[in-house]
Design a protein around this motif. Sequence first.
Motif, mmCIF file in Angstrom:
data_model
loop_
_atom_site.group_PDB
_atom_site.id
_atom_site.type_symbol
_atom_site.label_atom_id
_atom_site.label_comp_id
_atom_site.label_asym_id
_atom_site.label_seq_id
_atom_site.Cartn_x
_atom_site.Cartn_y
_atom_site.Cartn_z
ATOM 1 N N UNK A 308 28.607 24.648 41.132
ATOM 2 C CA UNK A 308 29.079 25.990 41.435
ATOM 3 C C UNK A 308 30.378 25.962 42.222
ATOM 4 N N UNK A 309 30.955 27.163 42.413
ATOM 5 C CA UNK A 309 32.180 27.316 43.197
ATOM 6 C C UNK A 309 31.876 28.213 44.388
ATOM 7 N N UNK A 310 32.206 27.741 45.598
ATOM 8 C CA UNK A 310 31.894 28.472 46.821
ATOM 9 C C UNK A 310 33.158 28.668 47.642
ATOM 10 N N UNK A 311 33.346 29.887 48.125
ATOM 11 C CA UNK A 311 34.534 30.250 48.885
ATOM 12 C C UNK A 311 34.195 30.394 50.361
ATOM 13 N N UNK A 312 34.835 29.579 51.184
ATOM 14 C CA UNK A 312 34.738 29.748 52.631
ATOM 15 C C UNK A 312 35.726 30.840 53.016
ATOM 16 N N UNK A 313 35.215 31.986 53.437
ATOM 17 C CA UNK A 313 36.077 33.132 53.697
ATOM 18 C C UNK A 313 36.836 32.978 55.000
ATOM 19 N N UNK A 314 37.870 33.792 55.156
ATOM 20 C CA UNK A 314 38.692 33.739 56.374
ATOM 21 C C UNK A 314 37.918 34.236 57.596
ATOM 22 N N UNK A 315 36.735 34.845 57.354
ATOM 23 C CA UNK A 315 35.912 35.340 58.462
ATOM 24 C C UNK A 315 34.793 34.369 58.822
ATOM 25 N N UNK A 316 34.755 33.215 58.175
ATOM 26 C CA UNK A 316 33.781 32.198 58.515
ATOM 27 C C UNK A 316 32.535 32.181 57.663
ATOM 28 N N UNK A 317 32.437 33.120 56.720
ATOM 29 C CA UNK A 317 31.275 33.152 55.832
ATOM 30 C C UNK A 317 31.512 32.360 54.558
ATOM 31 N N UNK A 318 30.521 32.367 53.677
ATOM 32 C CA UNK A 318 30.620 31.684 52.386
ATOM 33 C C UNK A 318 30.097 32.608 51.297
ATOM 34 N N UNK A 319 30.832 32.708 50.200
ATOM 35 C CA UNK A 319 30.328 33.469 49.052
ATOM 36 C C UNK A 319 30.544 32.670 47.778
ATOM 37 N N UNK A 320 29.624 32.858 46.847
ATOM 38 C CA UNK A 320 29.701 32.144 45.569
ATOM 39 C C UNK A 320 30.637 32.891 44.635
ATOM 40 N N UNK A 321 31.536 32.159 44.007
ATOM 41 C CA UNK A 321 32.415 32.728 42.998
ATOM 42 C C UNK A 321 31.824 32.418 41.622
ATOM 43 N N UNK A 322 31.365 33.446 40.935
ATOM 44 C CA UNK A 322 30.773 33.259 39.622
ATOM 45 C C UNK A 322 31.827 33.391 38.531
ATOM 46 N N UNK A 323 31.417 33.108 37.300
ATOM 47 C CA UNK A 323 32.268 33.410 36.161
ATOM 48 C C UNK A 323 32.522 34.915 36.130
ATOM 49 N N UNK A 324 33.703 35.291 35.675
ATOM 50 C CA UNK A 324 34.018 36.698 35.483
ATOM 51 C C UNK A 324 33.041 37.294 34.488
ATOM 52 N N UNK A 325 32.421 38.412 34.858
ATOM 53 C CA UNK A 325 31.509 39.116 33.948
ATOM 54 C C UNK A 325 31.979 40.552 33.808
ATOM 55 N N UNK A 326 32.078 41.024 32.577
ATOM 56 C CA UNK A 326 32.636 42.344 32.343
ATOM 57 C C UNK A 326 34.146 42.261 32.245
ATOM 58 N N UNK A 327 34.733 43.242 31.596
ATOM 59 C CA UNK A 327 36.172 43.206 31.354
ATOM 60 C C UNK A 327 36.932 43.542 32.627
ATOM 61 N N UNK A 328 37.683 42.591 33.141
ATOM 62 C CA UNK A 328 38.483 42.824 34.342
ATOM 63 C C UNK A 328 39.704 43.656 33.971
ATOM 64 N N UNK A 329 40.556 43.097 33.155
ATOM 65 C CA UNK A 329 41.704 43.825 32.610
ATOM 66 C C UNK A 329 41.870 43.381 31.163
ATOM 67 N N UNK A 330 41.650 44.279 30.195
ATOM 68 C CA UNK A 330 41.765 43.872 28.785
ATOM 69 C C UNK A 330 43.207 43.622 28.377
ATOM 70 N N UNK A 331 43.387 42.838 27.340
ATOM 71 C CA UNK A 331 44.684 42.563 26.706
ATOM 72 C C UNK A 331 45.725 42.113 27.725
ATOM 73 N N UNK A 332 45.331 41.106 28.494
ATOM 74 C CA UNK A 332 46.187 40.582 29.548
ATOM 75 C C UNK A 332 47.194 39.562 29.007
ATOM 76 N N UNK A 333 46.891 39.024 27.812
ATOM 77 C CA UNK A 333 47.786 38.028 27.226
ATOM 78 C C UNK A 333 47.739 38.118 25.704
#
Length: 333
Positions: A308-333
């Motif tokens: 997995x991918x885990x982000x140590x936040x600037x506030x001292x916490x940790x959150x998991x970064x998952x795969x993008x799910x759902x359309x973030x921005x269509x037709x980006x490329x």
Amino acid sequence: MSKLVHLAHGDGGALTRELISRVFTRHFDNRMLRRQEDAAVFSFPGGQVAMTTDSFIVDPIFFPGGNIGKLAVCGTVNDLAVMGARPVYLTAGFIIEEGFEVEHLEQIAVSMARTASAVGAEIVAADTKVAEKGAVDGIFINTTGIGFREERICLGADMVKPGDSVIVSGPVGNHGLVILASRMGITLNNGLVSDCDCLWPLIREIVGCYPVRFMRDATRGGLATVLNELAVASKLELILHEQKIPVCREVMELSQMLGVDPLYLANEGRFIAVVPEESASGLVERLNRFELGKGAAVIGRLQEGSGGVFLRTRFGGTRKLDFLTGQHIPRIC
């Protein structure tokens, strides 16, 4: 999986992986395709050849920092470059809507020719189809690229090791945010433009001089999605440090206003690299000597774990970064 293809199947995230696995990997299955890399690499006497293909449907066709033609060449060249291959030949297929302005078509062709020439590549074959009004939104482009790679270069997710450092070549999120702002009619008065650019001139400066084990350009799905692909493929855990990830102030502020996460925004001129920890600072210093590599930074490391991918936040916490799910921005490329 849904019985219908949705826009979200094109976002480069979880649904894209599901579609590829169910339909294309299942029926096209072979040793090279199974690696799911940016280009297939095969050997010939005297060296290796890399081959890749891509399609471009970006909206709008012209945007700050580029257009669909420049994007098509850069995207294809970059898929070769992150495999350590020098781009040599390109092909281009154009699907054009009836009524599209010839002047715009010529602008696109000029951009493609100049961008390819700047990295020493040639567009050696092309095809044109015209569809009736409404069947295509302006113009779509498909490109294929061929590059040459020295036999001593070996890159891949299977090469990375626990303790390796993860580097990004510059600030992330610019391209995705520029496309979104352009589509929404937001005027960018701060000089923010797409990062759309060819990576080969930068990569050729490092690939033979540093022990690079893996590279990937962070396009659809952004930095977070590409790093998830690496974590899954390597079966290692990736720890990122939020304060070390370069995001320019304009991108951060506009992302917060629009409610999008810059770590999932597409890039078209940024790559990630994995190197042994002892080589990371030297590589970052080298990248920062070049305009395209300004802002390059070590953003995390690999370790034994769950994939997995885990982000140590600037506030001292940790959150998991998952795969993008759902359309973030269509037709980006």
